[in-house]
Design an enzyme around this catalytic site. Sequence first.
Site, PDB file in Angstrom:
ATOM      1  N   LYS A  85      -7.300   0.432  -2.885  1.00 13.24           N
ATOM      2  CA  LYS A  85      -8.418  -0.452  -2.556  1.00 13.24           C
ATOM      3  C   LYS A  85      -9.232   0.096  -1.384  1.00 13.24           C
ATOM      4  CE  LYS A  85      -6.310  -3.463  -5.410  1.00 13.24           C
ATOM      5  NZ  LYS A  85      -4.954  -3.959  -5.577  1.00 13.24           N
ATOM      6  N   ASP A 110       1.604  -8.406   2.523  1.00 16.16           N
ATOM      7  CA  ASP A 110       0.957  -7.543   1.540  1.00 16.16           C
ATOM      8  C   ASP A 110      -0.522  -7.499   1.899  1.00 16.16           C
ATOM      9  OD1 ASP A 110      -0.274  -6.366  -0.615  1.00 16.16           O
ATOM     10  OD2 ASP A 110       0.463  -7.787  -2.121  1.00 16.16           O
ATOM     11  N   TRP A 121      -0.555 -12.100  -6.962  1.00 16.38           N
ATOM     12  CA  TRP A 121       0.262 -11.078  -6.282  1.00 16.38           C
ATOM     13  C   TRP A 121       1.399 -11.717  -5.514  1.00 16.38           C
ATOM     14  CZ3 TRP A 121      -0.418  -7.098  -8.924  1.00 16.38           C
ATOM     15  CH2 TRP A 121      -1.687  -6.691  -9.340  1.00 16.38           C
TER      16      TRP A 121
END
Length: 361
Positions: A199, A175, A101
């Site tokens: 999530k 993030d 990511w």
Amino acid sequence: MKQHNFSAGPSILPIPVLQKASEAVLDLNQTGLSILEISHRSPNFVKIINEARALTKEILNIPEGYEVLFLQGGASLQFYMSALNISKLNGTGAYIDTGTWSTKAIKESEKLGDTTIIASSKNQAYKYIPKNISSNKPFDYLHFTSNNTIYGTQFHDFSKLSELANNNNAKLICDMSSDILSKKIDVELFDLIYAGAQKNIGPAGATLVIVKKNILQKNPNLPTYLNYQTHIDKESMFNTPPVFSIYVAMLTLKWIKRLGGLTAIESKNREKATTLYNEIDRNSLFSGLVEVTDRSMMNVTFKLNNENLETKFNTMCQDTGISGLNGHRSVGGYRASLYNALDIESVHVLIKIMQQLEKIS
Ligand SMILES: *Cc1c(COP(=O)(O)O)cnc(C)c1O
């Protein structure tokens, strides 16, 4: 049979939230209308989105001066949008590369301008979190991924990164897609936090953004949707927001508050992670995949030392209703995601079959 859902994302949601959401699909609070068929400008929905924003502020203890937004495009759009809004023109973005990511965020920043990777754990397949991070050239913002969903590593201390950003007079961007709302955090350390909902917040579709308002450049030449100021001015209702995702996020936030907020959530999460890591370390058949000090409380990655036992273990998982345990395709092995809604009972069920396998092998 309801499964023990260890999926990394989209992932498990609390059962009372799913119940209430399914009722609202047919009839939202006795209005005779479905949550899926009302105007986003209707008082019913405006109340929902305002409640979701207020609960986020309350639960995360967000100080004055920050705005909470629910946008679209996932964390993936935020890779670009954060760099676009936060960088000075021709400024430098400093990035910490801790896996897939982060790498994707770096790629987007490179499209916009000067980008420097000041630390990386790529040399050891992202098995650890880089320490003693510094930069030998100035930068305008520092971006990192707090929890590496795929590898199972996590930053456990933000203070050094905040200090590094401050020393450079730079903004701090994070993030937090896979560990937001899993524990208490000090929002004040950050200028921008973003997280895809799927999530720990709700179903896919919404992206949570927490932005410090006075850092924005009020640049009218930015594409309208990609300008945080657009969404701040319109209180997250510039265009049709992801109505259902925001509704379920609001229900999840209420559930977190009912449980006792992030203090209660954190101790529950810590207990689940400790219990599972203890078994991985104790059981002679299994090994963890990452540096012990950098282990994630959300995504526990491990493997069978003898790959020949995998078929047997997979069948045992299936037979006990354990779902979503496969590691990411780029890593292999196993990954147990222990998001907020997962009960410790599910961890006990997993541990029991790990012990059974040990006995019969
Ligand atoms: C899942 C995830 C993403 C990608 O999120 P999308 O909403 O699918 O774009 C980004 N970063 C982290 C840390 C993630 O866990």
